[in-house]
Design a protein around this motif. Structure first.
Motif, PDB file in Angstrom:
ATOM      1  N   VAL A 204       0.796  -1.221   0.069  1.00 52.21           N
ATOM      2  CA  VAL A 204       0.010  -0.105   0.016  1.00 52.21           C
ATOM      3  C   VAL A 204       0.816   1.174  -0.109  1.00 52.21           C
ATOM      4  O   VAL A 204       0.635   2.189  -0.983  1.00 52.21           O
ATOM      5  N   LEU A 205       1.813   1.153   0.749  1.00 51.24           N
ATOM      6  CA  LEU A 205       2.997   2.476   0.816  1.00 51.24           C
ATOM      7  C   LEU A 205       3.388   2.718  -0.348  1.00 51.24           C
ATOM      8  O   LEU A 205       3.815   3.589  -0.801  1.00 51.24           O
ATOM      9  N   ALA A 206       3.844   1.514  -1.098  1.00 49.99           N
ATOM     10  CA  ALA A 206       4.528   1.448  -2.458  1.00 49.99           C
ATOM     11  C   ALA A 206       3.778   2.292  -3.395  1.00 49.99           C
ATOM     12  O   ALA A 206       4.250   2.931  -4.316  1.00 49.99           O
ATOM     13  N   THR A 207       2.348   1.843  -3.431  1.00 46.54           N
ATOM     14  CA  THR A 207       1.301   2.416  -4.080  1.00 46.54           C
ATOM     15  C   THR A 207       1.279   3.892  -3.877  1.00 46.54           C
ATOM     16  O   THR A 207       0.973   4.860  -4.893  1.00 46.54           O
ATOM     17  N   VAL A 208       1.281   4.185  -2.822  1.00 44.09           N
ATOM     18  CA  VAL A 208       1.200   5.627  -2.276  1.00 44.09           C
ATOM     19  C   VAL A 208       2.451   6.607  -2.918  1.00 44.09           C
ATOM     20  O   VAL A 208       2.297   7.575  -3.614  1.00 44.09           O
ATOM     21  N   ALA A 209       3.632   5.911  -2.866  1.00 44.74           N
ATOM     22  CA  ALA A 209       4.912   6.398  -3.084  1.00 44.74           C
ATOM     23  C   ALA A 209       4.689   6.860  -4.786  1.00 44.74           C
ATOM     24  O   ALA A 209       5.030   7.704  -5.366  1.00 44.74           O
ATOM     25  N   ALA A 210       4.046   5.813  -5.419  1.00 52.63           N
ATOM     26  CA  ALA A 210       4.128   5.882  -6.873  1.00 52.63           C
ATOM     27  C   ALA A 210       2.982   6.798  -7.391  1.00 52.63           C
ATOM     28  O   ALA A 210       3.067   7.241  -8.405  1.00 52.63           O
ATOM     29  N   ALA A 211       2.017   6.837  -6.507  1.00 51.96           N
ATOM     30  CA  ALA A 211       1.141   8.100  -6.784  1.00 51.96           C
ATOM     31  C   ALA A 211       1.676   9.421  -6.676  1.00 51.96           C
ATOM     32  O   ALA A 211       1.309  10.389  -7.603  1.00 51.96           O
ATOM     33  N   ALA A 212       2.726   9.637  -6.061  1.00 51.96           N
ATOM     34  CA  ALA A 212       3.438  10.943  -6.166  1.00 51.96           C
ATOM     35  C   ALA A 212       4.150  11.222  -7.412  1.00 51.96           C
ATOM     36  O   ALA A 212       4.326  12.552  -7.720  1.00 51.96           O
ATOM     37  N   ASP A 213       4.430  10.166  -8.005  1.00 55.21           N
ATOM     38  CA  ASP A 213       4.958  10.552  -9.612  1.00 55.21           C
ATOM     39  C   ASP A 213       4.179  10.480 -10.739  1.00 55.21           C
ATOM     40  O   ASP A 213       4.620  10.447 -11.744  1.00 55.21           O
ATOM     41  N   ASP A 215       1.261  12.003 -13.415  1.00 49.37           N
ATOM     42  CA  ASP A 215       1.038  13.435 -14.090  1.00 49.37           C
ATOM     43  C   ASP A 215       0.189  14.224 -13.130  1.00 49.37           C
ATOM     44  O   ASP A 215       0.468  15.460 -12.953  1.00 49.37           O
ATOM     45  N   TYR A 216      -0.803  13.690 -12.789  1.00 45.99           N
ATOM     46  CA  TYR A 216      -2.039  14.689 -11.997  1.00 45.99           C
ATOM     47  C   TYR A 216      -1.236  14.865 -10.725  1.00 45.99           C
ATOM     48  O   TYR A 216      -1.514  16.236 -10.339  1.00 45.99           O
ATOM     49  N   SER A 217      -0.693  14.243 -10.106  1.00 45.68           N
ATOM     50  CA  SER A 217       0.253  14.676  -8.779  1.00 45.68           C
ATOM     51  C   SER A 217       1.170  15.611  -8.810  1.00 45.68           C
ATOM     52  O   SER A 217       1.320  16.608  -8.512  1.00 45.68           O
ATOM     53  N   ARG A 218       1.817  15.453 -10.199  1.00 46.33           N
ATOM     54  CA  ARG A 218       2.956  16.397 -10.434  1.00 46.33           C
ATOM     55  C   ARG A 218       2.707  17.747 -11.002  1.00 46.33           C
ATOM     56  O   ARG A 218       2.922  18.855 -10.517  1.00 46.33           O
ATOM     57  N   ASN A 219       1.808  17.648 -12.023  1.00 48.99           N
ATOM     58  CA  ASN A 219       1.357  18.562 -12.728  1.00 48.99           C
ATOM     59  C   ASN A 219       0.053  19.479 -12.625  1.00 48.99           C
ATOM     60  O   ASN A 219       0.030  20.620 -12.701  1.00 48.99           O
ATOM     61  N   VAL A 220      -0.707  18.936 -11.513  1.00 47.33           N
ATOM     62  CA  VAL A 220      -1.919  19.499 -11.206  1.00 47.33           C
ATOM     63  C   VAL A 220      -1.970  19.756  -9.698  1.00 47.33           C
ATOM     64  O   VAL A 220      -2.321  21.039  -9.391  1.00 47.33           O
ATOM     65  N   LEU A 221      -1.752  18.653  -8.924  1.00 46.14           N
ATOM     66  CA  LEU A 221      -1.698  18.888  -7.622  1.00 46.14           C
ATOM     67  C   LEU A 221      -0.439  19.521  -6.731  1.00 46.14           C
ATOM     68  O   LEU A 221      -0.473  19.967  -5.707  1.00 46.14           O
ATOM     69  N   LYS A 222       0.700  19.371  -7.726  1.00 47.59           N
ATOM     70  CA  LYS A 222       1.861  19.805  -7.316  1.00 47.59           C
ATOM     71  C   LYS A 222       2.316  19.254  -6.037  1.00 47.59           C
ATOM     72  O   LYS A 222       3.150  20.139  -5.179  1.00 47.59           O
ATOM     73  N   ILE A 223       2.246  18.150  -5.921  1.00 47.92           N
ATOM     74  CA  ILE A 223       2.860  17.528  -4.559  1.00 47.92           C
ATOM     75  C   ILE A 223       3.981  17.389  -4.752  1.00 47.92           C
ATOM     76  O   ILE A 223       4.612  16.678  -5.907  1.00 47.92           O
ATOM     77  N   LYS A 224       4.785  17.407  -3.605  1.00 50.55           N
ATOM     78  CA  LYS A 224       6.320  17.267  -3.633  1.00 50.55           C
ATOM     79  C   LYS A 224       6.660  15.923  -3.180  1.00 50.55           C
ATOM     80  O   LYS A 224       6.096  15.502  -1.951  1.00 50.55           O
ATOM     81  N   GLY A 225       7.286  15.089  -4.112  1.00 51.06           N
ATOM     82  CA  GLY A 225       7.714  13.578  -3.717  1.00 51.06           C
ATOM     83  C   GLY A 225       8.092  13.373  -2.184  1.00 51.06           C
ATOM     84  O   GLY A 225       8.014  12.394  -1.613  1.00 51.06           O
ATOM     85  N   TRP A 226       8.964  14.431  -1.926  1.00 45.91           N
ATOM     86  CA  TRP A 226       9.562  14.304  -0.441  1.00 45.91           C
ATOM     87  C   TRP A 226       8.621  14.210   0.757  1.00 45.91           C
ATOM     88  O   TRP A 226       8.968  13.540   1.755  1.00 45.91           O
ATOM     89  N   THR A 227       7.406  14.952   0.529  1.00 47.98           N
ATOM     90  CA  THR A 227       6.393  14.966   1.611  1.00 47.98           C
ATOM     91  C   THR A 227       5.898  13.451   1.738  1.00 47.98           C
ATOM     92  O   THR A 227       5.708  12.995   2.760  1.00 47.98           O
ATOM     93  N   PHE A 228       5.559  12.695   0.608  1.00 48.27           N
ATOM     94  CA  PHE A 228       5.186  11.453   0.588  1.00 48.27           C
ATOM     95  C   PHE A 228       6.155  10.484   1.284  1.00 48.27           C
ATOM     96  O   PHE A 228       6.110   9.550   1.717  1.00 48.27           O
ATOM     97  N   GLY A 229       7.340  10.838   0.818  1.00 46.19           N
ATOM     98  CA  GLY A 229       8.784   9.816   1.238  1.00 46.19           C
ATOM     99  C   GLY A 229       8.746  10.022   2.857  1.00 46.19           C
ATOM    100  O   GLY A 229       8.912   9.098   3.278  1.00 46.19           O
ATOM    101  N   LEU A 230       8.670  11.286   3.247  1.00 47.77           N
ATOM    102  CA  LEU A 230       8.700  11.356   4.592  1.00 47.77           C
ATOM    103  C   LEU A 230       7.471  10.715   5.407  1.00 47.77           C
ATOM    104  O   LEU A 230       7.841  10.049   6.362  1.00 47.77           O
ATOM    105  N   GLY A 231       6.394  10.938   4.843  1.00 41.06           N
ATOM    106  CA  GLY A 231       5.400  10.208   5.515  1.00 41.06           C
ATOM    107  C   GLY A 231       5.395   8.678   5.551  1.00 41.06           C
ATOM    108  O   GLY A 231       5.013   8.005   6.638  1.00 41.06           O
ATOM    109  N   ILE A 232       5.919   8.124   4.661  1.00 38.02           N
ATOM    110  CA  ILE A 232       5.863   6.916   4.300  1.00 38.02           C
ATOM    111  C   ILE A 232       6.945   6.454   5.111  1.00 38.02           C
ATOM    112  O   ILE A 232       6.873   5.172   6.120  1.00 38.02           O
ATOM    113  N   ALA A 233       8.061   6.762   5.673  1.00 36.30           N
ATOM    114  CA  ALA A 233       9.269   6.541   6.251  1.00 36.30           C
ATOM    115  C   ALA A 233       8.780   6.253   7.715  1.00 36.30           C
ATOM    116  O   ALA A 233       8.929   5.533   8.525  1.00 36.30           O
ATOM    117  N   LEU A 234       8.039   7.620   8.325  1.00 28.61           N
ATOM    118  CA  LEU A 234       7.541   7.464   9.384  1.00 28.61           C
ATOM    119  C   LEU A 234       6.311   6.378   9.788  1.00 28.61           C
ATOM    120  O   LEU A 234       6.564   5.691  11.015  1.00 28.61           O
TER     121      LEU A 234
END
Length: 261
Positions: A204-213, A215-234
């Motif tokens: 599930v966490l791997a799927t979440v990580a892939a969601a950050a990459d 097109d919708y997350s990067r170009n529309v939502l402007k989500i920073k990959g590091w925020t997902f990475g930090l959340g998953i690591a925690l």
């Protein structure tokens, strides 16, 4: 995150062993000492959500949830796409809570209550996941978009399918063990439900990580990959150190020494 009777009693708690642990040493977590990973008999069960390293998981789960929801509502909403990240992030948050609430239980009463809450949270998580998947698939159909064109899409299908199998297996082991050959057979299979649960959390966490990459997350939502990475690591460092080896059917040296006395 019992034999069938004619009465309406709830199923008794299942474990990989019939006996309760005689001391905290028999519930040794995967990493570290047992003190922070075991629910005390007089402690409220909801304290399990922050017990030991669980507070780190809560920080991670909240970071993932808040990052996703704020990104969605700070940008233009789409009826057939915005609900997908909202529902999937909510389902992930509920799934993490379902694991944390049951992990540290040790007494029969705590296990029984924990299993009920665990099952209820997973039901809500499952409904959230299914709703989110239904919405995004409707969006792809209506707008004639390609299906499974990203790593996130492939992982989502695999994860959803395995989660459904895990839910069915868990319900059979807990509520209707007769379909698996009876109570004793169900008890012997219970550890595999736990193994699968921890493995599926990672998926599930791997799927979440892939969601950050996407097109919708990067170009529309402007989500920073590091925020997902930090959340998953925690989440990872909060959940996995609380794993109790006894519940996985793994005998530690201290357990063997205890039995030998």
């Amino acid at each position: 995150m019992a034999p069938v009777e004619t009465s309406a009693q709830s199923p008794p708690p299942l474990s990989t062993t019939d006996a309760e642990p005689a001391a905290p040493a028999e519930s040794e977590p995967l990493l570290g000492g047992p003190g922070g990973a075991i629910q005390q008999p007089d402690a409220p069960i909801f304290l399990n959500l922050v017990l030991g390293t669980a507070w780190l998981s809560q920080l991670g789960a909240l970071l993932l949830l808040i990052t996703t929801w704020s990104a969605v509502f700070l940008h233009k909403l789409g009826a057939l796409i915005s609900p997908h990240p909202l529902l999937q992030s909510l389902g992930t948050f509920l799934l993490i809570q379902a694991i944390l609430i049951l992990q540290p239980t040790s007494t029969s009463d705590a296990k029984r209550l924990g299993q009920r809450i665990h099952a209820s949270l997973h039901l809500l998580s499952f409904l959230s996941f299914v709703s989110g998947i239904a919405i995004i698939e409707t969006n792809k159909h209506v707008n004639h978009l390609a299906h499974l064109h990203s790593l996130h899409g492939y992982l989502g299908v695999i994860t959803g399918t395995l989660l459904l199998a895990q839910y069915v297996f868990g319900i059979c082991v807990w509520a209707v063990p007769a379909v698996l050959g009876g109570e004793e057979k169900a008890k012997s299979l219970w550890r595999y439900h736990r193994y699968a649960g921890y493995g599926l959390l990672a998926l599930v966490l791997a799927t979440v990580a892939a969601a950050a990459d996407t097109d919708y997350s990067r170009n529309v939502l402007k989500i920073k990959g590091w925020t997902f990475g930090l959340g998953i690591a925690l989440v990872v460092v909060g959940v996995y150190p609380r794993v109790q080896l006894r519940k996985l059917g793994i005998n530690t040296a201290r357990q063997e020494a205890t039995r030998a006395v």
